[in-house]
Design a protein around this motif. Sequence first.
Motif: not given
Length: 792
Positions: A349-357
């Motif tokens: 979240r700090n990098y603006g990401l959200h992945t299945d992993s």
Amino acid sequence: MKVSESWLREWVNPDIDTQTVVDQLTMAGIEVDATEPVAGAFTGVVVGEIVSIEQHPDADKLRVCQVAGHPEGELVQVVCGAPNARAGLKAPFATVGAKLPGDFKIKKAKLRGVESFGMLCGQTELEAGDDDEGLWELAVDAPVGADLREYLNLDDTLIEVDITPNRGDCLSVRGLARELGVINRHPVSEVVTQPVTAQLDDTLPITIAASGACSRYLGRVIRGIDVSATSPLWMQEKLRRAGLRPIDAVVDVTNYVLLELGQPMHAFDLAKIDGGITVREASADEKLTLLDEQEIELKQGTLLIADNAKPLAMAGIMGGLESAVGKSTQDIFLESAYFNPIAIAGRARNYGLHTDSSHRFERGVDYDLARQAMERATELLLGVVGGQPGPITEQVSDSLPAANKVELRKARIVSGLSIEMDDAAVADILSRLGFVIDATTVEGWQVSVPSWRFDVSIEADLLEELARIYGYNRLPTKVPDQSMAIKSHTESRQTLSRLRHHLIARRYQEVVTYSFIDPKMGAQFEPDIDPVALQNPISADMGVMRTSLLPGLVSALRHNINRQQGRVRLFETGQKFVPGANGVAQTPTLAGLVFGPVAGENWTDSDAKVDFFDAKGDVESLLAVGGNGADFSFKADVHPALHPGQTAGVFCRNEKIGVVGAIHPALQDELDLPDGVFVFELALQSLLEAKVPAFTPLSKFPAVRRDLALVVDRTLAVDDLLSAIGQTAGEHLIDLKVFDLYMGKGIDPHRKSVALGLTFQHPSRTLNDEEINGYVDTVVNHVTEKYGAALR
């Protein structure tokens, strides 16, 4: 998470319909958000093959195809505008008379003068997916002419579940199947994974430099793969129905294992790894280009998978583009690991990401699953892309979790669930859930928690497991029979509600702000305090616990000003968290903020702005609510966030309990605030103290007032002057007030004139002039001696 019912039933297939499956999962605490068919309602669609293709004579974007697959065995002419139409392509073919979703019937048609006897379809036209870029490309070995619904098993249902953060074990087909099996007392068909025999001795050295964040890391070299091989249709369909787009065989296999077992995995191009693998934290100024081609500057503390020269991937989140498997890849390094949820939580979240992993690792992945997942993925890869595997290399640190031990008491089941469960039923439920009963006693059971259940650590958690499987709807409804005595209320304490109502009566509005704030803003208000940093902040601007309520109020002010609110009065009650030698002090606090005109807009003078004395007056009125206002006093003070000339400390019996003042001009500029913002912050404990009411008889005799104008040093605080007079004026002084303050012509520029009114009254007789003069002389002599005062 989405999963197809047919895949779920490969693992566990009780004799129940879809709706019952949904109801059982929901009642077990696994909420089902929605169900939908895998594909829309259609008939007459078969597997077609474009045998030949030529350009339409009158349309640049249309082509004329000869399509095989018609039930009568003949080639059929179809006009198609899909960009990926080509000879040899197999795609869904809707014949004349077919019905597509939306009750759309296929008829013989003429497009720009050329007849078309059917339609080649994409996923969106069949409501079977989101790919609308062209025709739905089927496998090269798809049987031409076969009914598409039967060939792809499209009479299936997608089940979308919303897993709560504590049930990361259900973020897989295996986890959901385990739950259904327990609820229905039905056996679960586990995947049987045999260890793959190593055909090579090739390994990569693995070093875990961040052992607290990564407790287990496994790797395996596989050489000689055919990266051009296509993953099988059954795998692609399961991925597609779960919402994942098939990419290539290697990625498809790792995604499949993630969905099947719940273990995220990643494959690196072995040729692009320099030396060995190191699991470490990022250092300042390191950069990494991710698989989505986004270059990011890594923040210090981010967990990385790196080689001897560079970062390869953000651990547990996303791989890097430079080391990714590509068309030229021949050898891969397959990884499987266990990462501490705290080390991963919030990092994406700090990098603006959200992945299945990251979604799985931050909730907790089974710490004993990595080796099984490695063997399963290797087995699938060898069957699809071939190759020769090496041995598994594994590194384990001392921080690897161990199974929790929890005691469950029989008496607690009765008191917590209001039922008596048979010992055999309790043991049966726990065993089917994967718990191991180590010992049984007269009082209860000693239970070992399985490695995939991070959420079970105390006895109440086991009670919840029993209630879930037994059925919440079967638990009895029982009225509490515990004694509920009303607590006594002493008049020496007042309620917080009374203070709130007092401020509301003075036109304040209560707000509730977050207990965690921006570290930068916290330092602006309390630069000398090192706040408590959150391990898993919601965002970067909510990284520390607040050491003051003022940052939240100022943020609320800015929000209101940005919405054209010109008169703002806010207050908040809550805790602030100040670290100290004895730990973190959690202090209940009341804080307020005022800004704008003194009064709302009206037909008289409405331009006067609030000043320091307006804010101080509100605080004084608040301190007086308990009837003990005399216990409080104000003294000139300093605060790093407040104006040096407009700040006062608030004291209760000489103990500082708070501060009131104007926002510092420098901070005002930094926060882009307008002029005239005044705040106060008070320790709530002192405000809740109250004076017990007591009757004092009213005197029947007249009061006598004497006025004094004293010239004193200009720097002398009037409060000190009043305190000195109150101590020496005698017991019959009933009122003391300042009614004038003069500095100017006729007065020494270093001095000021303070005019005071002293009122005396005796309870049982009339005071005479001699007595009054004596009191006044005593006062004058005392302040003359102590402060160099002189009568004006």
